[in-house]
Structures are given as structure tokens and as C-alpha cells.
Design a protein around this motif. Structure first.
Motif, mmCIF file in Angstrom:
data_model
loop_
_atom_site.group_PDB
_atom_site.id
_atom_site.type_symbol
_atom_site.label_atom_id
_atom_site.label_comp_id
_atom_site.label_asym_id
_atom_site.label_seq_id
_atom_site.Cartn_x
_atom_site.Cartn_y
_atom_site.Cartn_z
ATOM 1 N N THR A 122 0.847 -1.195 0.000
ATOM 2 C CA THR A 122 0.000 0.000 0.000
ATOM 3 C C THR A 122 0.884 1.247 0.000
ATOM 4 O O THR A 122 2.016 1.216 0.495
ATOM 5 C CB THR A 122 -0.909 0.072 1.246
ATOM 6 N N VAL A 135 0.460 5.384 0.915
ATOM 7 C CA VAL A 135 -0.420 6.425 1.454
ATOM 8 C C VAL A 135 0.337 7.747 1.416
ATOM 9 O O VAL A 135 1.475 7.840 1.892
ATOM 10 C CB VAL A 135 -0.845 6.094 2.904
ATOM 11 N N ASN A 139 -0.101 11.772 2.343
ATOM 12 C CA ASN A 139 -0.889 12.800 3.032
ATOM 13 C C ASN A 139 -2.234 12.239 3.511
ATOM 14 O O ASN A 139 -3.281 12.871 3.359
ATOM 15 C CB ASN A 139 -1.110 13.982 2.066
ATOM 16 N N GLY A 140 -2.188 11.011 4.004
ATOM 17 C CA GLY A 140 -3.389 10.387 4.559
ATOM 18 C C GLY A 140 -4.322 9.769 3.538
ATOM 19 O O GLY A 140 -5.362 9.215 3.891
ATOM 20 N N VAL A 141 -3.966 9.857 2.247
ATOM 21 C CA VAL A 141 -4.842 9.323 1.196
ATOM 22 C C VAL A 141 -4.171 8.094 0.581
ATOM 23 O O VAL A 141 -2.995 8.131 0.228
ATOM 24 C CB VAL A 141 -5.081 10.376 0.095
ATOM 25 N N ASP A 142 -4.955 7.016 0.448
ATOM 26 C CA ASP A 142 -4.419 5.803 -0.171
ATOM 27 C C ASP A 142 -4.287 6.027 -1.685
ATOM 28 O O ASP A 142 -5.284 6.238 -2.377
ATOM 29 C CB ASP A 142 -5.367 4.621 0.111
ATOM 30 N N ILE A 143 -3.060 6.029 -2.156
ATOM 31 C CA ILE A 143 -2.842 6.292 -3.598
ATOM 32 C C ILE A 143 -2.412 5.025 -4.343
ATOM 33 O O ILE A 143 -2.003 5.105 -5.501
ATOM 34 C CB ILE A 143 -1.774 7.393 -3.800
ATOM 35 N N THR A 144 -2.527 3.874 -3.678
ATOM 36 C CA THR A 144 -2.004 2.629 -4.267
ATOM 37 C C THR A 144 -2.509 2.404 -5.682
ATOM 38 O O THR A 144 -1.745 2.027 -6.564
ATOM 39 C CB THR A 144 -2.392 1.419 -3.388
ATOM 40 N N ALA A 151 -4.376 4.833 -7.396
ATOM 41 C CA ALA A 151 -4.799 6.105 -8.008
ATOM 42 C C ALA A 151 -4.067 6.319 -9.328
ATOM 43 O O ALA A 151 -2.961 5.819 -9.533
ATOM 44 C CB ALA A 151 -4.496 7.257 -7.054
ATOM 45 N N ARG A 175 -2.205 11.792 -8.189
ATOM 46 C CA ARG A 175 -1.455 11.548 -6.954
ATOM 47 C C ARG A 175 -0.838 12.814 -6.379
ATOM 48 O O ARG A 175 -0.472 12.857 -5.220
ATOM 49 C CB ARG A 175 -0.347 10.522 -7.209
ATOM 50 N N ARG A 218 2.658 17.463 -3.902
ATOM 51 C CA ARG A 218 2.728 17.038 -2.497
ATOM 52 C C ARG A 218 4.063 16.348 -2.249
ATOM 53 O O ARG A 218 4.634 16.436 -1.170
ATOM 54 C CB ARG A 218 1.601 16.066 -2.183
#
Lengths: 212, 330
Positions: free
Chosen positions: A61, A63, A65-70, A72, A77, A155
Motif C-alpha cells: 500500500t 499512502v 498525506n493520509g490518502v491511499d494512492i495505491t 490512483a 497523486r 505534495r
């Protein structure tokens, strides 16, 4: 420092090459230099984090900035990539390279102009803004690639051996300029390099990848 | 040790290059000589008076006009198909890709008369419901391939293909008793094809498009996929990356594909003869004019028309070469 980027148990398989159980954490505003011998998968990891190697991903996985980008899309991203092979677009001028991301995101014209001018000044590209990539020196091309990746205020900034292939004089110049701009922009950065000296200049922390 | 040294010494004794150069020269002279002799034979057969006569003939003027218009239309249509299809074949890996890749070349491999005959049968013998049935079958097979293929999470592709299959199947049910042929339907909306000038374009299209697609695929193959990857990392979707980064780099390829299609369409004969016919002043193009002149026993007239075709082919080639050498896009 809380983890801004957290990569856990990343598994990648590309042909005969495979990487298992790769984990990494990068704090907000931190620059982590990722080092390791050739062929250990540094660039593959960076490209997987950028979302360019989804088809090779087997597990893990990511993540940001707290967002799961696996899973995305690459463009969603919020990661800026400076690839090892620079990859400037032959039909676009230096200015158009710097405007590329912000234009796609629909930034206002005034804001784009301001951002481009700031970046061009910081990276010493003012006199090159009207030029096409053909004919730019290696150092200039790398500064353009850095500016293009940074223009969107990503980011996370990923530098994949962004200074490889430069002669010594240009290397020092671009390294100093890069360090300065990155410090000013306070960007969270993942920096892949072979050079310990470069890692010590740019990185707050060095991670060593060991081939299994 | 002395033996090794003697063997090593042999390496430094270079053999002369002239036999190889002579071989290259022989092949080049043989081929170029044949082409020049063919053109020369034509030029020698043509009398200026005959050339003037055919150029003043109103039927031949119509034929030249239809040739230019139909070749240009075919080239434009071919480029429209080749630009996306070449990209699909160059960039995407999916199950059935090799089959699709081979299918593109089928019109080139088929005897020209078979291409014409196939079009004639499709438009005049196959009913609409039968056509929908064939398409439905094709879409369902493609959807199956896409579903079990390597397209990963992109379920949208098999779903869309299956949906198209359902539409076509619905068409079969709705048109169950419908015996209308495609030609009748198109003729009803003012687009008659068989033995009509529009049919000339359709007869030229399959082979011309195949050449254009192959040319575009080669152009895309020469552009590194890294450009799209980096563009996508900057926020582009695949389509945007194609438009903003890839397309500007294959400008020359687009021109080359268009030229190839135009030149191929100029030389097309068999499919036009079968599907559009060779009616003087109506569906006659230069290639069929040559055929008609030969049939009338007028060899000098046929040679004069051949000269006109050679002139047009060379002119278009020179124009495109000139455009490409002046830059355009990379």
C-alpha cells in the motif's frame, strides 16, 4: 515527524526482476535520499510511487498525506517526477514546460505567469524561456525538468537520479541550485541517487536499499 | 603462443571493401534501372499530339478531377483511421492484439479483385440484419478477449464492447424480417455507393488505410512511451498526453501516412472496377481510363494517361518531400 508518505510491503514484479516487502516512510517537508547499487530497483520503486507501474504492482500500500494512492491514476497523486532520462517534450518551449502542469489543472493565467517567473528565476531559466529543448545543455535540461515537476507545487517531489550524466562543473551548479529551490519550496522529496555526497547535500535522511 | 599471435595478426589484415560495395551498386543499379526503363518506355511511346488530345478530352478531364478528389478524400479518411488505430497497435498490449494487427494487413494481402468483390457482396447481397448479426458476434468475441485479457481493472473496455454487441443483437431482432441491403439503405439517404463516384473512395479506402495505419504505427513506435508517462505524472490523462505530447512528434508520420494513402489510392484499380465500375464521365478514374484505352486498342492513349499518372505521383512525392525537408513538425 508524522509520515507524509508511507509505503508498506511494496511488491513489484517486472519480467525476471522482483522486489518484495519494500517499506519507506517520509515525513512532511523531509527529503529522503534513496541509495543502492544499480539494478536493485530504486527507479522502479519511484515510478511505482508515481503511479507509472501499476501493471507491475503485486502487493503493498502507498499512502500520501493520509490518502491511499495505491491504485490512483498517476496524474491524481499530486507527485512531481524528475526522471533520470529527463524526457523534455520536443515540441514545447521551456516556458510551456513550466506551464504544462498548471495549465492542465486550470490555474488562472496570472497565477501561472507568477509561478513560472518565480521558478525561472530560482532555476536560472529566464533567458531560456523561449527555447525548445533541442540544443539545451544537460544542466539546463535538468533544471527545466525540475521546474516542470515543481510548477504544480506537488505534495511529493521524486528525483530519479536527476543529476546523473552531468559534468563536474554543471553538476555542482545544478546541485546547489536544486538544493536552494527545494529548501525555499519546502517540498517533501524522495531523491534517488548513486552519490553519497549528493545524498548528504540534498537529503535529510539516507535510506539504503539492499538487493536480496 | 606463436599460433595465437599469427591468428591475431590476421585480424588486422583488412579485406578490401570493394566487393561488398560492388554488390550494393549492382543491386541498386538493377532496381533503379528497371524503374527508369519502365518510365522511359512510357515516355518514348507517348507523342505530344496524343498527350494533348487526351488532356483535351472532357471524359479524361472528368477522370483526372475524380482521381484527385477521390484520392484526397481517401487519404484524409485513411489518416483519420490511421492516427488512432496506429496508436492503439503501438501502445496497448491486449489479448487479440496480434490478430487485430494481422487483420489490418489483410486488404493489402488480398487480391484487389477480391477486395472489390467483398465490397460488392457486402453492399448488395448481405441484409442489414445479417450484417448486425456478424457485428454482434464480433463484438461479443472481442468483449470476451478483453474481459479475460491483460486489460487489468479497465472493465470499461469489455463492458463497452459487450454493450455494442447487445445493440447489434437488438438490431438483429428488430430487423428480423428486414431484407434491405446496405446499398438500398444508403441509397435511400442519398449516399449510393455501388457504381457511384462515392464507391470509388470506398474501393480505394481499405488498402490505402492499411498502408496509412502501418506508417502511423511505425511513427508511434519511434516515440518513446516515456513522454506519455511523464505527461501523465504531470496530470494528463492518456488522451491529453496523446494530443499534447505524442501527436506533435508524429507530424511527419501523419504527412507520410497521408501521402502513402494518396499514392496507393492513385494506383488502385481492381476494387474500383468491380465495385464502382468504369463508366465514362461518372466513375472513371485515371487507372480505369488506362484500362479503357487499352480495351479500345489505343496504346498511345493509354501510355499518355500513364504519363499523367506518373507526373501526378512524382509531383505529390516531391511536394511532400519538400514539406518534410522544410521542417513541419518532427
Amino acid at each position: 515527524m508524522s509520515d507524509f508518505l508511507r509505503v508498506e510491503n511494496l511488491g513489484i514484479k517486472v519480467g525476471e526482476f522482483s522486489l518484495d516487502g519494500f517499506s519507506l516512510a517520509v515525513g512532511e517537508g523531509e527529503c529522503v535520499s534513496l541509495m543502492g547499487p544499480s539494478g536493485c530497483g530504486k527507479s522502479t520503486v519511484v515510478e511505482a510511487i508515481c503511479g507509472l507501474r501499476g501493471q507491475w504492482l503485486r502487493s503493498g500500500t502507498m499512502v500520501l498525506n493520509g490518502v491511499d494512492i495505491t491504485h490512483a491514476a498517476a496524474g491524481a497523486r499530486g507527485i512531481g517526477l524528475v526522471p533520470q532520462d529527463v524526457v523534455l517534450f520536443p515540441s514545447l518551449t521551456v516556458r510551456e514546460h513550466l506551464e504544462f502542469g498548471p495549465r492542465l489543472r486550470g490555474w488562472k493565467r496570472g497565477l501561472i505567469k507568477e509561478r513560472v517567473e518565480n521558478l525561472a528565476e530560482g532555476l536560472g531559466l529566464e533567458s531560456l524561456l523561449g527555447r525548445l529543448p533541442e540544443g539545451l545543455s544537460g544542466g539546463e535540461a535538468r533544471r527545466v525538468a525540475l521546474g516542470r515537476a515543481m510548477a504544480l507545487c506537488p505534495r511529493l517531489l521524486c528525483l530519479d537520479e536527476a543529476l546523473s550524466g552531468l559534468d563536474e562543473e554543471r553538476y555542482e551548479e545544478v546541485l546547489a541550485m536544486m538544493g536552494q529551490v527545494m529548501k525555499e519550496e519546502k517540498m517533501t522529496t524522495l531523491h534517488v541517487t548513486h552519490s553519497r555526497a549528493e545524498a548528504e547535500v540534498l537529503g535529510d535522511r539516507i535510506c539504503q536499499m539492499v538487493p536480496v | 603462443m606463436t599460433e595465437v599471435k599469427a591468428e591475431t595478426e590476421k585480424i588486422w589484415k583488412q579485406r578490401p571493401e570493394w566487393p561488398f560495395l560492388l554488390f550494393l551498386l549492382f543491386v541498386a543499379v538493377s532496381y533503379v534501372g528497371l524503374v527508369l526503363l519502365m518510365l522511359g518506355a512510357n515516355v518514348l511511346t507517348v507523342s505530344w499530339a496524343e498527350l494533348g488530345r487526351v488532356l483535351k478530352d472532357s471524359a479524361i478531364q472528368d477522370s483526372i478531377r475524380l482521381t484527385v478528389v477521390s484520392c484526397t478524400a481517401t487519404a484524409i479518411l485513411s489518416v483519420f483511421v490511421a492516427v488512432p488505430l496506429g496508436y492503439l497497435l503501438s501502445r496497448y498490449q491486449f489479448r487479440g492484439r496480434a490478430f487485430l494487427d494481422s487483420l489490418v494487413d489483410v486488404p493489402v494481402l488480398l487480391p484487389p479483385l477480391v477486395v472489390g468483390l467483398s465490397l460488392l457482396i457486402l453492399f448488395n447481397r448481405v441484409s442489414l440484419s445479417e450484417g448486425c448479426g456478424v457485428l454482434a458476434f464480433g463484438f461479443f468475441v472481442a468483449a470476451g478477449f478483453a474481459f479475460f485479457g491483460t486489460v487489468g481493472r479497465r472493465r470499461i473496455i469489455p463492458f463497452t464492447l459487450a454493450l455494442l454487441g447487445v445493440f447489434m443483437a437488438a438490431g438483429v431482432i428488430m430487423l428480423g424480417g428486414e431484407a434491405s441491403r446496405l446499398e438500398e439503405v444508403l441509397g435511400g439517404v442519398g449516399l449510393p455507393m455501388t457504381f457511384h463516384p462515392l464507391g470509388v473512395v470506398l474501393a480505394q479506402f481499405p488498402v490505402a488505410a492499411a498502408f496509412a495505419i502501418r506508417t502511423m504505427k511505425t511513427s508511434y513506435d519511434q516515440v518513446s512511451p516515456r513522454y506519455e508517462e511523464v505527461a501523465m505524472s504531470l496530470g494528463c490523462q492518456r488522451g491529453q498526453a496523446f494530443k499534447m505530447v505524442v501527436l506533435p512528434q508524429v507530424g511527419r508520420g501523419v504527412v507520410a501516412a497521408g501521402t502513402m494513402a494518396w499514392a496507393r489510392a492513385l494506383g488502385e484499380f481492381g476494387p474500383i472496377l468491380i465495385f464502382a465500375g468504369a463508366t465514362r464521365g461518372r466513375t472513371e478514374v485515371l487507372s480505369t481510363s488506362v484500362f479503357l484505352e487499352i480495351n479500345l486498342g489505343n496504346l498511345a492513349g493509354a501510355a499518355a494517361l500513364s504519363l499523367v499518372m506518373i507526373f501526378m505521383a512524382v509531383l505529390i512525392l516531391l511536394l511532400v518531400r519538400g514539406f518534410l525537408s522544410k521542417g513541419g513538425s518532427e
